[in-house]
Design a protein around this motif. Structure first.
Motif, PDB file in Angstrom:
ATOM      1  N   LEU A 150      -2.740 -21.671  -9.019  1.00 16.04           N
ATOM      2  CA  LEU A 150      -1.813 -21.117 -10.003  1.00 16.04           C
ATOM      3  C   LEU A 150      -1.848 -19.591 -10.088  1.00 16.04           C
ATOM      4  CD1 LEU A 150       0.307 -21.611 -12.159  1.00 16.04           C
ATOM      5  CD2 LEU A 150      -1.533 -21.889 -13.822  1.00 16.04           C
ATOM      6  N   PRO A 151      -3.010 -18.941 -10.127  1.00 18.13           N
ATOM      7  CA  PRO A 151      -2.991 -17.473 -10.227  1.00 18.13           C
ATOM      8  C   PRO A 151      -2.246 -16.800  -9.070  1.00 18.13           C
ATOM      9  CG  PRO A 151      -5.164 -18.337 -10.741  1.00 18.13           C
ATOM     10  CD  PRO A 151      -4.383 -19.485 -10.194  1.00 18.13           C
ATOM     11  N   VAL A 152      -2.413 -17.331  -7.865  1.00 14.37           N
ATOM     12  CA  VAL A 152      -1.742 -16.725  -6.707  1.00 14.37           C
ATOM     13  C   VAL A 152      -0.251 -17.026  -6.735  1.00 14.37           C
ATOM     14  CG1 VAL A 152      -1.653 -16.614  -4.192  1.00 14.37           C
ATOM     15  CG2 VAL A 152      -3.858 -16.887  -5.351  1.00 14.37           C
ATOM     16  N   LEU A 153       0.108 -18.276  -7.043  1.00 17.70           N
ATOM     17  CA  LEU A 153       1.521 -18.646  -7.100  1.00 17.70           C
ATOM     18  C   LEU A 153       2.241 -17.844  -8.185  1.00 17.70           C
ATOM     19  CD1 LEU A 153       1.183 -22.515  -6.784  1.00 17.70           C
ATOM     20  CD2 LEU A 153       1.713 -20.885  -4.964  1.00 17.70           C
ATOM     21  N   ALA A 154       1.592 -17.704  -9.348  1.00 24.56           N
ATOM     22  CA  ALA A 154       2.201 -16.931 -10.431  1.00 24.56           C
ATOM     23  C   ALA A 154       2.318 -15.464 -10.051  1.00 24.56           C
ATOM     24  CB  ALA A 154       1.368 -17.081 -11.704  1.00 24.56           C
ATOM     25  N   GLU A 155       1.351 -14.953  -9.326  1.00 24.47           N
ATOM     26  CA  GLU A 155       1.431 -13.560  -8.866  1.00 24.47           C
ATOM     27  C   GLU A 155       2.617 -13.372  -7.932  1.00 24.47           C
ATOM     28  OE1 GLU A 155      -1.215 -10.409  -6.191  1.00 24.47           O
ATOM     29  OE2 GLU A 155      -2.220 -12.119  -7.150  1.00 24.47           O
ATOM     30  N   ILE A 156       2.813 -14.337  -7.040  1.00 24.69           N
ATOM     31  CA  ILE A 156       3.973 -14.267  -6.138  1.00 24.69           C
ATOM     32  C   ILE A 156       5.263 -14.285  -6.940  1.00 24.69           C
ATOM     33  CG2 ILE A 156       5.266 -15.569  -4.397  1.00 24.69           C
ATOM     34  CD1 ILE A 156       2.528 -16.459  -3.258  1.00 24.69           C
ATOM     35  N   ALA A 157       5.353 -15.207  -7.910  1.00 27.39           N
ATOM     36  CA  ALA A 157       6.575 -15.299  -8.725  1.00 27.39           C
ATOM     37  C   ALA A 157       6.809 -14.006  -9.500  1.00 27.39           C
ATOM     38  CB  ALA A 157       6.472 -16.483  -9.683  1.00 27.39           C
ATOM     39  N   ASP A 158       5.747 -13.424 -10.041  1.00 25.14           N
ATOM     40  CA  ASP A 158       5.888 -12.166 -10.787  1.00 25.14           C
ATOM     41  C   ASP A 158       6.339 -11.036  -9.879  1.00 25.14           C
ATOM     42  OD1 ASP A 158       5.185 -13.283 -13.181  1.00 25.14           O
ATOM     43  OD2 ASP A 158       3.085 -12.669 -13.094  1.00 25.14           O
TER      44      ASP A 158
ATOM     45  N   PRO B 109       0.804  -1.228   0.000  1.00 19.32           N
ATOM     46  CA  PRO B 109       0.000   0.000   0.000  1.00 19.32           C
ATOM     47  C   PRO B 109       0.835   1.276   0.000  1.00 19.32           C
ATOM     48  CG  PRO B 109      -0.040  -1.079   2.157  1.00 19.32           C
ATOM     49  CD  PRO B 109       0.605  -2.043   1.210  1.00 19.32           C
ATOM     50  N   LEU B 110       2.116   1.144   0.333  1.00 17.45           N
ATOM     51  CA  LEU B 110       3.006   2.299   0.331  1.00 17.45           C
ATOM     52  C   LEU B 110       3.949   2.227  -0.863  1.00 17.45           C
ATOM     53  CD1 LEU B 110       4.044   2.373   4.108  1.00 17.45           C
ATOM     54  CD2 LEU B 110       2.093   3.503   3.027  1.00 17.45           C
TER      55      LEU B 110
ATOM     56  N   ALA C 147       0.002 -13.690  -0.071  1.00 19.70           N
ATOM     57  CA  ALA C 147      -0.967 -14.681   0.414  1.00 19.70           C
ATOM     58  C   ALA C 147      -2.021 -14.013   1.289  1.00 19.70           C
ATOM     59  CB  ALA C 147      -0.246 -15.789   1.189  1.00 19.70           C
ATOM     60  N   ARG C 148      -1.591 -13.114   2.149  1.00 20.05           N
ATOM     61  CA  ARG C 148      -2.523 -12.413   3.032  1.00 20.05           C
ATOM     62  C   ARG C 148      -3.558 -11.618   2.240  1.00 20.05           C
ATOM     63  NH1 ARG C 148      -4.578 -12.617   8.171  1.00 20.05           N
ATOM     64  NH2 ARG C 148      -5.325 -10.550   8.790  1.00 20.05           N
ATOM     65  N   LEU C 149      -3.135 -10.997   1.168  1.00 14.29           N
ATOM     66  CA  LEU C 149      -4.064 -10.219   0.345  1.00 14.29           C
ATOM     67  C   LEU C 149      -5.136 -11.098  -0.290  1.00 14.29           C
ATOM     68  CD1 LEU C 149      -1.582  -7.742  -1.388  1.00 14.29           C
ATOM     69  CD2 LEU C 149      -3.136  -7.264   0.508  1.00 14.29           C
ATOM     70  N   HIS C 150      -4.859 -12.407  -0.356  1.00 16.67           N
ATOM     71  CA  HIS C 150      -5.845 -13.343  -0.890  1.00 16.67           C
ATOM     72  C   HIS C 150      -6.559 -14.109   0.226  1.00 16.67           C
ATOM     73  CE1 HIS C 150      -4.897 -12.974  -5.206  1.00 16.67           C
ATOM     74  NE2 HIS C 150      -3.667 -12.702  -4.786  1.00 16.67           N
ATOM     75  N   GLY C 151      -6.463 -13.616   1.442  1.00 20.67           N
ATOM     76  CA  GLY C 151      -7.145 -14.246   2.560  1.00 20.67           C
ATOM     77  C   GLY C 151      -6.517 -15.540   3.022  1.00 20.67           C
ATOM     78  N   LEU C 152      -5.228 -15.720   2.741  1.00 20.38           N
ATOM     79  CA  LEU C 152      -4.527 -16.953   3.078  1.00 20.38           C
ATOM     80  C   LEU C 152      -3.462 -16.698   4.130  1.00 20.38           C
ATOM     81  CD1 LEU C 152      -3.938 -18.243  -0.559  1.00 20.38           C
ATOM     82  CD2 LEU C 152      -5.704 -19.055   1.015  1.00 20.38           C
ATOM     83  N   ARG C 153      -3.108 -17.743   4.841  1.00 15.80           N
ATOM     84  CA  ARG C 153      -1.947 -17.698   5.720  1.00 15.80           C
ATOM     85  C   ARG C 153      -0.888 -18.613   5.132  1.00 15.80           C
ATOM     86  NH1 ARG C 153       1.849 -15.282   7.979  1.00 15.80           N
ATOM     87  NH2 ARG C 153       2.972 -16.442   9.587  1.00 15.80           N
ATOM     88  N   ALA C 154       0.245 -18.041   4.729  1.00  9.53           N
ATOM     89  CA  ALA C 154       1.372 -18.824   4.232  1.00  9.53           C
ATOM     90  C   ALA C 154       2.305 -19.059   5.403  1.00  9.53           C
ATOM     91  CB  ALA C 154       2.093 -18.074   3.111  1.00  9.53           C
TER      92      ALA C 154
END
Length: 915
Positions: A646-654, A565-566, A702-709
């Protein structure tokens, strides 16, 4: 005395160093590419006529053998069988395709989203794959990053000469810095230019000023106006010429000053339709060859159809060599024999190198080597029978071209294996060559963690230097460049990892951070802050007096991910004392001191590569954590994973790639919701800094997608999670034999102190749920074994080991400090590795069998046991800092007491929420 049969044996079965090849396509991409392209450079409509070419007709006959089809099988039959292979046991098929290949030098500068990573190919060859760095790809990656950050003057800014000049200088400095990094990378065998494709081989040689001016003009007038539309393809003559000349200068300097000689390959001759055939004549390179006599230049692809010109250059210039690739299998049998004869007309055998130039398909590796052996045999036997060569001279020539020349030119630490016989029948039969010997299978983990893939250079990363006592600790010029290039930056996170692996942070507005850096100040914190638990509970390690100073390391400064956000950057910090000297109670400083001792005292450079195993959880209906994906197993890609993960994992990789962390791969692991991200090998301190920043991106996205990694070692009742680290010992001055002795002494020291080191490696009670037999975690015995995943130390190969008894609860700076302290003691004492290589599961052995191997000590089964061992370990106390170890023990016991006071359910959730 040698006979013709001896010569044929060598020609038919000598292992080869493939000095130029390309990555294989992923199976999912194989069907999108036409195998017709294996025997031609034609594309598009021109490809349809390939069916009537001699090279294709011959390949069809030979592929029948590879596919185990009858002699009357047609192209359509081959394609049907090929489709079955792609959807069946594809890897077994590839092992057959790669038969006879010892080492691959791979240009991995193309198709990075559709091909296997270069080191993946290690599974199928006798040794390993090294990289050939394509310089135009390095440049394009830098320019792409500058464009993404808005640092290229485009539009009206094109007419601002000062802005263009500044951008050109920034780019060129970043390019040269990236090339120097690759020169020093042990997994880079050489470099390559495709300037032949772009602007031709007539590189204009001039003085520094003229080259720079010409490059700037081409950059401003040729590249910048079309950079976005052309997707960063670099094809402006002055610009392309400057890249080649800069690379040659750096290679020449490395050869003269550092005795590091890495060749530069040039695509010459045969190419796609977009090549200017007249400008692909290697004769155009003569001025460049003359200007840089210290640079070893490889003319690729036999320079077809300019073989004689290339052979002449390789004959009259000491620094020029001729590659014999690509015409196999793209030219007819008779043409191949003619080409080889022309290449050998005047060229010494010591200047010729074998390659397949294989790309995309395993079949090309197989066809190229098969056809080369056939043509080579006919020619050498003919030379012997006509008394041009003795049999012994012909054998030497074969070994040289197959193996020894590449070993010498590329400075490879390999030896030619003993040659085994392979039967050869007449080519006119339907079975030209048998499959030959099955090659030993190297494990996937061995290849995928060994060395890093081609990364996008990080031109804006700031250099770190050790300040003199009177100097301020920051590089102001570098900081100014960073903030100028990221003008929208508003905040900087200054972060450090405490003893209990909690990531702490201070957020500074950019103006305050600029003042801190400019004035050479540091952030002050109480010494007491280092002795508190994750929830600020005070331990007896807390002191109410004293001050520590947090000093950000400018080399770690990088932008945060785009979802932050910053508008911010982040940097990793160390502790300094009031006098400005590094604090001995800082885990990061401790690790740096130890790595410096290895480098300065023993000429050993240490490289680490981390695997981040992480479990993604979501909250279920009863407020309990449940796995994110359940239709799940190791290496699977189920519809559920495709749709959800896949969409979340790919977002992390990107997001990681966008901040300069280029993971080697990601994939599902064995447990539900469990995935792994593989980081590239880096110098140890940099590897851990990168690990910390990468983990934070994973947690936050992960948090932004409601997940706990979570990095919890056993977050669910399933397979556990580790944070394995691969450690390599390297030296540019020591022989392979001396380095191996020190390596074994190093790990002998590690094994001796492993029970006490577990306090750092397995630093929580929950960690010891993974100290079990038959779980592929680390096993229950202090042992080591080559490719043995039931031992805490797995030896991958000489110089590279995997530490498996490490998890996400650990502070990796402390964990690696303990490892290095024990290893340093082993090296200094010349400790002998008395424990033998365990190639079986230690738990499956009898007591007598274990004793014969020297396996007599069990791994600790609890944190208390590890802490007790650590309290007694004087070597680790000397190697790190006794007070820091004492405070760590105090804090771990206090943490354990706090956690033991919780109910199991509460304790489990508490840890998941924090790690």
């Amino acid at each position: 005395m040698a006979t013709l049969d001896d010569l044929r044996k060598v020609i038919r079965s000598c292992p080869v160093i493939d000095n130029h090849a390309h990555n294989l396509l992923l199976p999912s991409k194989q069907e999108a590419y036409d195998l017709l392209s294996a025997t031609t450079e034609a594309q598009g409509d021109a490809l349809t006529d390939t069916h009537t070419s001699l090279s294709h007709i011959r390949a069809v006959r030979q592929l029948r053998e590879l596919y185990d089809l009858d002699n009357d099988a047609q192209w359509e039959d081959l394609m049907e069988k090929r489709a079955d292979i792609l959807h069946g046991n594809f890897e077994s098929f590839l092992r057959r395709c790669f038969t006879g290949i010892h080492t691959i030098l791979m240009d991995d500068g193309l198709d990075d989203t559709t091909v296997y990573l270069y080191d993946w190919h290690d599974d199928f060859i006798l040794d390993k794959t090294l990289r050939v760095v394509r310089i135009e790809t390095v440049a394009a990656d830098i320019l792409r990053e500058m464009y993404r950050k808005g640092n290229l003057p485009i539009g009206p800014a094109l007419h601002n000469d000062d802005m263009c000049a500044e951008a050109w200088i920034t780019f060129l400095q970043a390019f040269e810095s990236a090339i120097v990094t690759e020169i020093n990378d042990p997994d880079v065998a050489g470099f390559k230019s495709v300037i032949c494709y772009r602007t031709g081989l007539d590189v204009k040689i001039a003085g520094d000023v003229q080259v720079a001016t010409s490059g700037l003009e081409a950059f401003q007038s040729g590249y910048l106006p079309d950079c976005s539309r052309k997707d960063f393809r670099i094809e402006s003559k002055g610009l392309n010429d400057s890249l080649v000349i800069s690379t040659c200068r750096l290679l020449s300097a490395a050869a003269k000053q550092d005795s590091i000689s890495k060749p530069l390959q040039f695509h010459t001759g045969l190419g796609d339709a977009d090549i200017d055939l007249l400008l692909s004549d290697p004769s155009h390179l003569q001025p460049l060859i003359t200007a840089f006599p210290d640079v070893q230049i490889i003319l690729l692809h036999t320079s077809y159809p300019y073989m004689r010109q290339a052979g002449y250059l390789a004959t009259v210039y000491k620094n020029v060599y001729l590659d014999l690739g690509e015409v196999f299998p793209q030219v007819s049998r008779n043409g191949q024999e003619t080409i080889l004869r022309q290449c050998m007309e005047i060229t010494p055998f010591s200047k010729l190198l074998f390659s397949t130039d294989a790309h995309h398909f395993g079949e090309v590796y197989w066809l190229a080597l098969k056809q080369f052996r056939q043509a080579f045999e006919k020619i050498l036997v003919d030379y012997v029978e006509n008394d041009d060569l003795s049999i012994e001279q012909a054998i030497d020539a074969a070994k040289a071209i197959y193996f020894n020349n590449a070993k010498r030119v590329y400075n490879l630490d390999v030896d030619l294996p003993e040659i085994e016989p392979v039967r050869l029948t007449d080519e006119r039969t339907s079975r030209d060559y048998p499959t030959g010997m099955e090659q030993p299978r190297r494990t996937r983990a061995q290849s995928n963690r060994e060395a890093r893939i081609m990364q996008a250079p990080q031109p804006l990363q700031l250099p770190w230097r050790e300040p003199e006592a009177h100097e301020k600790p920051y590089d102001l010029d570098a900081f100014t460049r960073f903030t100028t290039q990221n003008s929208d930056l508003k905040f900087v996170y200054v972060q450090w990892l405490d003893y209990l692996a909690t990531l702490r942070a201070r957020m500074l507005p950019i103006a305050e951070y600029r003042r801190l850096v400019t004035e050479g100040e540091r952030i002050g914190i109480s010494r007491g802050n280092t002795g508190t638990l994750q929830n600020d509970h005070v331990t007896s390690a807390v002191s109410s007096t004293g001050q520590l100073y947090v000093e950000p390391d400018m080399s770690t400064l990088r932008l945060t991910h785009s979802k932050d956000p910053l508008a911010s950057a982040t940097t990793i910090a160390s502790f300094a004392n009031e006098d400005g000297r590094p604090s001995t109670c800082c885990p990061r400083n401790s690790l740096k001191i130890l790595t410096d001792r290895f480098s300065n005292d023993h000429s050993i450079d240490l490289v680490a590569g981390f695997e981040i195993e992480v479990v993604f959880l979501e909250v279920g209906t009863d407020d309990q954590y449940i796995p994110w994906t359940t239709n799940h197993a190791w290496g699977t890609f189920t519809p559920e994973q495709f749709d959800i993960a896949l969409p979340v994992l790919a977002e992390i990789a990107d997001e990681l790639a966008n901040i300069g962390i280029n993971i080697q791969q990601f994939h599902s692991e064995s447990g539900p919701g469990q995935y792994e991200f593989v980081l590239p090998p880096l110098p140890i301190l940099q590897a851990i800094d990168t690990l910390i920043q990468a983990r934070q991106v994973i947690h936050q996205i992960a948090r932004l997608h409601g997940l706990r990694a979570t990095l919890h070692p056993v977050p669910l009742n399933s397979v556990g999670s580790g944070q394995h680290v691969h450690l390599s010992l390297n030296s540019s001055t020591q022989s392979s034999e001396d380095l191996e002795k020190k390596e074994l002494s190093f790990f002998a020291g590690v094994l001796e102190h492993l029970p006490s080191m577990c306090a750092f490696l397995l630093s929580n009670t929950a960690s010891y749920a993974r100290v079990k037999d038959n779980m592929w975690t680390s096993g229950a015995w202090v042992a080591w074994g080559t490719q043995n995943r039931e031992t805490p130390l797995r030896r991958v190969k000489q110089g590279r080991w995997e530490i498996r008894c490490l998890d996400g609860f650990a502070n990796p700076y402390l964990a690696l400090s303990a490892l290095l302290a024990a290893g340093l003691d082993g090296v200094q004492e010349g400790r002998q590795m008395k424990m033998k290589d365990c190639t079986a599961n230690p738990a499956a052995l009898t007591d007598t069998q274990r004793e014969e191997l020297g396996i007599t000590t069990k791994m600790p089964v609890s944190l208390d046991e590890s802490l007790d061992e650590l309290e007694k370990d004087e070597v680790l106390k000397r190697g790190i800092d006794e007070k820091m170890i004492g405070d760590f023990i105090v804090m771990k016991r206090a943490e354990k007491e706090m956690l033991d006071g919780m109910e199991e359910k509460e304790r489990h959730a508490w840890l998941i929420e924090r790690y």
